[in-house]
Design a protein around this motif. Structure first.
Motif, PDB file in Angstrom:
ATOM      1  N   PHE A 233      10.067   8.347  -3.564  1.00 42.90           N
ATOM      2  CA  PHE A 233       9.845   7.604  -2.278  1.00 42.90           C
ATOM      3  C   PHE A 233      11.328   7.017  -1.922  1.00 42.90           C
ATOM      4  CE2 PHE A 233       5.350   8.289  -3.469  1.00 42.90           C
ATOM      5  CZ  PHE A 233       4.802   8.523  -2.226  1.00 42.90           C
ATOM      6  N   GLY A 234      12.261   7.339  -2.607  1.00 38.93           N
ATOM      7  CA  GLY A 234      13.459   6.925  -2.171  1.00 38.93           C
ATOM      8  C   GLY A 234      13.841   5.337  -2.895  1.00 38.93           C
ATOM      9  N   LEU A 235      15.019   5.078  -2.723  1.00 45.97           N
ATOM     10  CA  LEU A 235      15.313   3.499  -3.338  1.00 45.97           C
ATOM     11  C   LEU A 235      14.324   2.531  -2.616  1.00 45.97           C
ATOM     12  CD1 LEU A 235      19.274   3.786  -3.217  1.00 45.97           C
ATOM     13  CD2 LEU A 235      17.693   4.019  -5.178  1.00 45.97           C
ATOM     14  N   GLY A 236      14.365   1.659  -3.293  1.00 43.97           N
ATOM     15  CA  GLY A 236      13.381   0.482  -2.918  1.00 43.97           C
ATOM     16  C   GLY A 236      12.005   0.954  -3.005  1.00 43.97           C
TER      17      GLY A 236
ATOM     18  N   ASP B  90       9.685   2.949  -8.859  1.00 47.22           N
ATOM     19  CA  ASP B  90      10.249   2.424  -9.879  1.00 47.22           C
ATOM     20  C   ASP B  90      11.803   2.540  -9.836  1.00 47.22           C
ATOM     21  OD1 ASP B  90      10.681   5.328 -10.021  1.00 47.22           O
ATOM     22  OD2 ASP B  90      10.573   5.535 -12.072  1.00 47.22           O
ATOM     23  N   GLU B  91      12.227   2.837  -8.508  1.00 42.61           N
ATOM     24  CA  GLU B  91      13.700   3.018  -8.118  1.00 42.61           C
ATOM     25  C   GLU B  91      13.899   1.486  -7.160  1.00 42.61           C
ATOM     26  OE1 GLU B  91      16.002   6.538  -7.132  1.00 42.61           O
ATOM     27  OE2 GLU B  91      13.890   6.819  -6.171  1.00 42.61           O
ATOM     28  N   ASP B  92      14.697   0.522  -7.928  1.00 38.34           N
ATOM     29  CA  ASP B  92      15.226  -0.566  -7.265  1.00 38.34           C
ATOM     30  C   ASP B  92      16.031  -0.108  -6.175  1.00 38.34           C
ATOM     31  OD1 ASP B  92      13.766  -2.422  -8.704  1.00 38.34           O
ATOM     32  OD2 ASP B  92      15.415  -2.497 -10.161  1.00 38.34           O
ATOM     33  N   GLY B  93      16.112  -1.009  -4.946  1.00 32.70           N
ATOM     34  CA  GLY B  93      16.830  -0.617  -3.672  1.00 32.70           C
ATOM     35  C   GLY B  93      18.024  -1.597  -3.615  1.00 32.70           C
ATOM     36  N   MET B  94      18.555  -1.669  -2.456  1.00 30.91           N
ATOM     37  CA  MET B  94      19.719  -2.213  -1.998  1.00 30.91           C
ATOM     38  C   MET B  94      19.760  -3.702  -1.621  1.00 30.91           C
ATOM     39  SD  MET B  94      21.714   0.590  -2.411  1.00 30.91           S
ATOM     40  CE  MET B  94      23.213   0.103  -1.510  1.00 30.91           C
ATOM     41  N   LEU B  95      18.890  -4.355  -1.762  1.00 33.60           N
ATOM     42  CA  LEU B  95      18.720  -5.864  -1.314  1.00 33.60           C
ATOM     43  C   LEU B  95      19.302  -6.732  -2.469  1.00 33.60           C
ATOM     44  CD1 LEU B  95      18.143  -7.286   1.282  1.00 33.60           C
ATOM     45  CD2 LEU B  95      15.871  -7.887   0.364  1.00 33.60           C
ATOM     46  N   SER B  96      20.506  -6.499  -2.986  1.00 32.55           N
ATOM     47  CA  SER B  96      21.182  -7.010  -4.006  1.00 32.55           C
ATOM     48  C   SER B  96      22.676  -7.069  -3.564  1.00 32.55           C
ATOM     49  CB  SER B  96      20.932  -6.309  -5.199  1.00 32.55           C
ATOM     50  OG  SER B  96      21.565  -6.890  -6.237  1.00 32.55           O
ATOM     51  N   GLU B  97      23.304  -8.150  -4.277  1.00 28.68           N
ATOM     52  CA  GLU B  97      25.100  -8.209  -3.892  1.00 28.68           C
ATOM     53  C   GLU B  97      25.560  -7.032  -4.727  1.00 28.68           C
ATOM     54  OE1 GLU B  97      25.573 -13.051  -3.630  1.00 28.68           O
ATOM     55  OE2 GLU B  97      25.437 -12.413  -5.503  1.00 28.68           O
ATOM     56  N   TYR B  98      25.206  -6.507  -5.749  1.00 27.20           N
ATOM     57  CA  TYR B  98      25.766  -5.411  -6.421  1.00 27.20           C
ATOM     58  C   TYR B  98      24.661  -4.542  -6.866  1.00 27.20           C
ATOM     59  CZ  TYR B  98      29.934  -8.161  -6.771  1.00 27.20           C
ATOM     60  OH  TYR B  98      30.886  -9.009  -6.545  1.00 27.20           O
TER      61      TYR B  98
ATOM     62  N   GLY C  15       0.780  -1.218   0.039  1.00 29.94           N
ATOM     63  CA  GLY C  15       0.069  -0.040   0.137  1.00 29.94           C
ATOM     64  C   GLY C  15       0.822   1.324  -0.096  1.00 29.94           C
ATOM     65  N   PHE C  16       2.114   0.965  -0.084  1.00 30.82           N
ATOM     66  CA  PHE C  16       2.961   2.311  -0.061  1.00 30.82           C
ATOM     67  C   PHE C  16       4.046   2.062  -1.088  1.00 30.82           C
ATOM     68  CE2 PHE C  16       6.684   4.526   1.868  1.00 30.82           C
ATOM     69  CZ  PHE C  16       6.144   5.681   2.007  1.00 30.82           C
ATOM     70  N   ALA C  17       4.363   3.165  -1.863  1.00 29.89           N
ATOM     71  CA  ALA C  17       5.553   3.287  -2.706  1.00 29.89           C
ATOM     72  C   ALA C  17       5.692   2.019  -3.756  1.00 29.89           C
ATOM     73  CB  ALA C  17       6.771   3.649  -1.896  1.00 29.89           C
ATOM     74  N   ARG C  18       4.552   1.549  -4.075  1.00 23.25           N
ATOM     75  CA  ARG C  18       4.491   0.150  -4.993  1.00 23.25           C
ATOM     76  C   ARG C  18       3.893   0.677  -6.229  1.00 23.25           C
ATOM     77  NH1 ARG C  18       4.648  -4.584  -2.458  1.00 23.25           N
ATOM     78  NH2 ARG C  18       4.291  -5.633  -4.432  1.00 23.25           N
ATOM     79  N   LEU C  19       4.369   0.332  -7.533  1.00 25.27           N
ATOM     80  CA  LEU C  19       3.666   0.100  -8.544  1.00 25.27           C
ATOM     81  C   LEU C  19       3.133  -1.182  -8.835  1.00 25.27           C
ATOM     82  CD1 LEU C  19       6.235   2.009 -10.770  1.00 25.27           C
ATOM     83  CD2 LEU C  19       4.108   2.862  -9.821  1.00 25.27           C
ATOM     84  N   PRO C  20       1.995  -1.383  -9.241  1.00 28.24           N
ATOM     85  CA  PRO C  20       1.191  -2.566  -9.102  1.00 28.24           C
ATOM     86  C   PRO C  20       1.660  -3.697 -10.187  1.00 28.24           C
ATOM     87  CG  PRO C  20      -0.192  -0.986 -10.352  1.00 28.24           C
ATOM     88  CD  PRO C  20       0.877  -0.418  -9.735  1.00 28.24           C
TER      89      PRO C  20
END
Length: 345
Positions: A114-117, A120-128, A60-65
């Motif tokens: 709405f910041g990373l994650g 449409d901005e992928d976040g930091m939960l990734s190895e690179y 319900g927050f900062a998500r594209l369906p």
């Protein structure tokens, strides 16, 4: 990192489109990203979770369906590849991300997102991860990667709440609500400045920990529902309330604040449209200011304060990259006291 049909691969966690719980959080292999012009690639060593990440998970927050999303806004690591026209960073630099793109100083800019994650901005939960060269900043020299990963959202928000307007000083009195990451960072920074800190909680055991952490006094708001009045009577009014709950506690926050003081309104947990507190707001000439993370200059100021005063970020527990779902569960626990960190190396 491994090779798959000649292509370098990495692992990342994906929140699948339409997912609203941990069943939709999936660990997958993905091609290694390459930095383009003006970008750098970061080998991520640690990330941390915020309450905001729980809201994103819930859908319900900062998500594209219709978009898969790499979640989580906060991380730290080292630069391992540099794109063209990047002159400010070199291989091996220890960095963390900035929550927002393009907010360097002054008031918030329009269209920060709405910041990373989120969205449409992928976040930091990734190895690179690959980020623009101006979307990162240097880590405090006194902190390790896990500690640094706690800073981009919670610590910057706390710093903004304390210093973005009506800045505190050594004679100030500060009230923090609860024991989440923002409240604990606000307590640490306020104590480093010489201010007195008071706290509320629903648990006596947490109040004791808050007192051990540096609070001068604490109030159990379940035992004392009119806790704002109680704070005012005990302190003569606080200069700053760090309201990490929401408008449902605004009236009580205004009860607690002194004349000419400020309520820094941050929380996304509890809302109540009837909580206007208009009479208190006018009668005390108080200020209510919305706080949404902060600028890169705020990060630089808090990093300097961390190194100067030897502030240690409040980490509740650490998890492996493979145990991300357990980390999310821990972050939503009512027993949480501090930050949840996920370590990749």
């Amino acid at each position: 990192m491994k090779t798959k049909i000649g292509t370098l691969q990495m692992r990342r966690w994906i929140l699948k489109a339409g997912a609203t719980n941990l069943d939709g959080l999936v660990l997958e292999d993905a091609p290694m990203p390459e930095p383009g012009e003006g970008e750098v690639r970061i080998r991520v060593h640690a990330v941390s979770l915020n309450y905001r990440d729980q809201l994103v998970l819930g859908g319900g927050f900062a998500r594209l369906p219709d978009r898969d999303l790499v979640p989580v806004s906060d991380g730290a690591g080292e630069i391992d590849a540099v794109g063209s026209r990047v002159e400010t960073w070199v291989l091996g630099d220890r960095v963390t991300n900035l929550f927002f793109q393009g907010w360097y100083d002054g008031p918030p800019k329009a269209n920060l997102g709405f910041g990373l994650g989120g969205l449409d901005e992928d976040g930091m939960l990734s190895e690179y991860v690959v980020l623009p060269a101006d979307r990162i900043t240097r880590t405090p020299v006194s902190l390790d990667y896990a500690e640094t990963a706690t800073l981009p959202c919670a610590a910057v928000t706390a710093w903004n709440a304390l210093y973005g307007d009506h800045p505190i000083g050594p004679d100030s009195k500060v009230l923090v609500l609860g024991s989440g990451g923002v409240s604990l960072f606000a307590m640490l920074f306020a104590r480093a400045a010489g201010a007195q800190v008071f706290a509320t909680s629903s648990q006596d055991a947490k109040l004791k920990r808050l007192m051990d952490f540096g609070a001068s006094d604490g109030i159990n708001y379940r035992d004392i529902p009119d806790w704002g009045k109680a704070v005012f009577e005990r302190t003569g009014g606080v200069n700053k309330v760090i309201n990490t709950v929401g408008t449902a506690t605004l009236n009580q926050s205004l009860e607690a604040v002194t004349y000419g003081g400020e309520v820094a309104l941050i929380g996304l947990m509890a809302f109540d449209d009837s909580s206007s507190g208009f009479g208190l707001l006018m009668g005390k000439s108080a200020t209510v200011r919305g706080v949404a993370v902060g600028s890169s200059q705020m990060y630089e100021a808090l990093a300097q304060a961390i190194d100067t005063h030897k502030v240690r970020p409040p980490i509740d527990s650490r998890f492996r990259f493979e145990d991300v779902k357990d980390a999310y569960r821990a972050q939503s626990s009512p027993e949480l006291f501090g930050k949840i960190v996920i370590e990749l190396s």
